[in-house]
Design an enzyme around this catalytic site. Sequence first.
Site, PDB file in Angstrom:
ATOM      1  N   HIS A   6      -0.631  -8.345  -8.429  1.00 57.47           N
ATOM      2  CA  HIS A   6      -0.129  -7.076  -8.966  1.00 57.47           C
ATOM      3  C   HIS A   6      -0.628  -5.883  -8.152  1.00 57.47           C
ATOM      4  CE1 HIS A   6       1.293  -4.032 -11.692  1.00 57.47           C
ATOM      5  NE2 HIS A   6       0.098  -3.461 -11.553  1.00 57.47           N
ATOM      6  N   GLU A   7      -1.925  -5.824  -7.922  1.00 54.44           N
ATOM      7  CA  GLU A   7      -2.515  -4.663  -7.254  1.00 54.44           C
ATOM      8  C   GLU A   7      -2.003  -4.475  -5.826  1.00 54.44           C
ATOM      9  OE1 GLU A   7      -4.581  -2.231  -8.469  1.00 54.44           O
ATOM     10  OE2 GLU A   7      -4.386  -3.128 -10.450  1.00 54.44           O
ATOM     11  N   SER A   8      -1.637  -5.559  -5.165  1.00 55.61           N
ATOM     12  CA  SER A   8      -1.191  -5.471  -3.774  1.00 55.61           C
ATOM     13  C   SER A   8       0.326  -5.554  -3.629  1.00 55.61           C
ATOM     14  CB  SER A   8      -1.831  -6.596  -2.955  1.00 55.61           C
ATOM     15  OG  SER A   8      -1.302  -7.857  -3.371  1.00 55.61           O
ATOM     16  N   ARG A 117       1.043  -8.966 -14.579  1.00 52.77           N
ATOM     17  CA  ARG A 117      -0.192  -9.718 -14.349  1.00 52.77           C
ATOM     18  C   ARG A 117      -0.174 -11.027 -15.141  1.00 52.77           C
ATOM     19  NH1 ARG A 117      -4.164  -5.532 -12.356  1.00 52.77           N
ATOM     20  NH2 ARG A 117      -3.116  -3.563 -12.677  1.00 52.77           N
TER      21      ARG A 117
END
Length: 129
Positions: A6-8, A117
Amino acid sequence: MSQVGHESGQLRYVRELASGQAYEGRAGLGNTQRGDGVRFRGRGLLQVTGRVNYAACGKALGLDLLAQPELLEQTINACRSASWFWQTRGLNALADAGDQVKVTRRINGGTNGLAERLALVAVAQRVLA
């Protein structure tokens, strides 16, 4: 894996797409100098954010991230910073317990992107089972 996904942007980005202006003046992130929000916006696979986190991560990894924050955009440092963040936040125990909400809160400060996520966790569990 789901959190990194998710973050990337599923490994497409190692620098936050937003400008970082929203972090300007946020003392909790250590952004006390003019321009800190933009300079220390999220970088790495888990988006290390803020002057205080860059300083701590840089110390742990032996990098001068305050002088060269873009070092977290290099593949090896993006990975190493994610490992540092995961370890220093005690995320393994939460992940092992299946508490993705708490993991997400420690990474993101809230539950931004929680549905994605959780979906990525389900995919990882199917693939790795």
